[in-house]
Design a protein around this motif. Structure first.
Motif: not given
Length: 424
Positions: A27-28, A189-203
């Motif tokens: 995520i980071w 494009g970089t915003a998409a890279l930030a969003i992508l992990p959040l769609l699959f990893l829990s917090i």
């Protein structure tokens, strides 16, 4: 469907967090790419405003517009961050910022862009950041073992140092090959890279959100409860007020730097760039040291040592003779180096000591208070510097910074903030 959220109680040190690093740093890393894109947007828009208007007033207004959401709405956002799902807040905030940039891309591509459009987009991007930053900071304390938070703060400072050094020349290089809308597209494009992990990893969520049996409270109750939480804890309130006062004293030092270089050292853009690079190198070195060392066992001591170093660097900046430009470089290197030790541990203290259910509200209050100090201090520092000389604020601000920090060493509520939470 998105995965179920993990839940963790506030006392995270008692919780087994095996495998935290892979999830958190995935995520980071996405968030780091997003910061790069945001830095490029900032550079591109500032350069366009400079070229098109050549107005200092326009640039100052743009900066003020970008600060307003955090100053005015920040205290109210925190209660929502503590009530809502923080992972979804970050996804929506990142997507909204990217969407705002997308509108600006269209305006540039069609030749319809005007200055007020940029003001509006800067406001919307800042509003998204007002939600995103406290949500990410509060989530970090539930994902990362507390013993690693100071090192992580050092790593974040290291990232900021690299951005301060490399983002402007990278932006300038890209603008030489791409139109403004092309540089702005990188941010999407970089915003998409930030969003992508959040769609699959829990917090993990705070305990109150995880406990379905917890009583339902209103938004205004939560907002007032957050304010009472800060006021009833003398150590927390004292440290927040100290941070605000120090921000008031030190913020003008960076804004007045171009005048100092021009008027006192008869320098130009290359000399100013050299000073800013020295500051960035200091941040990188400080972030590396803090990331490996982690600071003293009592984080407050590391932070206060860093603040004393900043004060010394600011005073040295004001004292550097016109014929000793290298001393100005050394002073700003010292400020960058010690800023890491000042900011990193304080953030770790807040992440460790503040209950998870309250972190969104507390971080929003801190951000709003610290940000509000910037325009206020500039309104006062500007006329004083014009009347008494640019060096006056450096000498006065640095000296007061040191005296306030030394005085805080004798305030038990602040010095023992990491131990007095239960008493509060």
């Amino acid at each position: 469907m998105t995965p179920m959220e993990n839940t963790l109680p506030p006392s995270s040190e008692s919780e087994d967090r095996r495998g935290w690093a892979a999830r958190f740093f995935t995520i980071w890393t996405g968030q780091a790419f997003s910061l790069i894109g945001s830095a490029l947007v900032q550079f591109a828009l500032v350069w366009w405003l400079t070229q098109q208007t050549g107005s200092a007033t326009i640039l100052a207004t743009a900066s003020l517009v970008a600060l307003l959401p955090q100053i005015v709405l920040g205290p109210f956002v925190g209660a929502l961050v503590d009530r809502w799902n923080r992972r979804l807040i970050m996804i929506i905030a990142d997507a909204s910022i990217a969407a705002a940039t997308g509108v600006l891309i269209f305006l540039f591509a069609t030749g319809l862009v005007q200055v007020w459009h940029i003001y509006a987009i800067l406001f919307l991007r800042s509003l998204g950041g007002a939600f995103h930053h406290p949500a990410m900071t509060a989530s970090t304390s539930l994902m990362v073992p507390h013993r690693h938070l100071t090192r992580l703060s050092g790593l974040n400072q290291l990232l900021q140092g690299f951005l301060s050094i490399f983002a402007p020349p990278l932006g300038a290089l890209l603008l030489g090959f791409l139109p403004t809308q092309g540089v702005l597209a990188i941010d999407v494009g970089t915003a998409a890279l930030a969003i992508l992990p959040l769609l699959f990893l829990s917090i993990p969520q705070p305990q109150r959100q995880a406990n379905r049996a917890a009583p339902v409270t209103s938004y205004w109750h939560d907002l007032g409860d957050g304010l009472r939480y800060v006021v009833r804890w003398p150590g927390l309130l004292g440290l927040i007020l100290l941070a605000m006062l120090l921000n008031f004293l030190l913020s003008p030092s960076s804004s007045l730097l171009p005048l100092l270089v021009l008027k006192e050292f008869q320098g130009g853009a290359p000399q100013l760039a050299a000073v800013e690079s020295a500051f960035g190198v200091g941040i990188i070195l400080g972030g590396s040291i803090l990331g490996v060392w982690g600071g003293f066992k009592r984080r407050i001591l590391t932070s206060f040592a860093g603040i004393l170093g900043i004060g010394a660097g600011v005073i040295l900046t004001g004292l550097a003779p016109a014929g000793m430009f290298w001393l100005l470089l050394a002073a700003n290197f010292l400020i960058g180096l010690t800023q890491v030790f000042a900011n990193g541990p304080i953030l770790a203290i807040f992440q460790t000591a503040v209950e998870a259910d309250y972190q969104g509200r507390v971080f929003s209050l801190i951000g709003a208070g610290a940000t509000a100090m910037m325009p206020l201090s500039l309104l006062i520092a500007g006329p004083l510097a014009d009347a008494l000389g640019v060096r006056f604020w450096y000498l006065t601000g640095g000296s007061t910074c040191i005296l306030m920090t030394l005085a805080a060493l004798f305030i038990p509520a602040i010095m023992n903030i990491e131990q007095n939470r239960q008493q509060a």
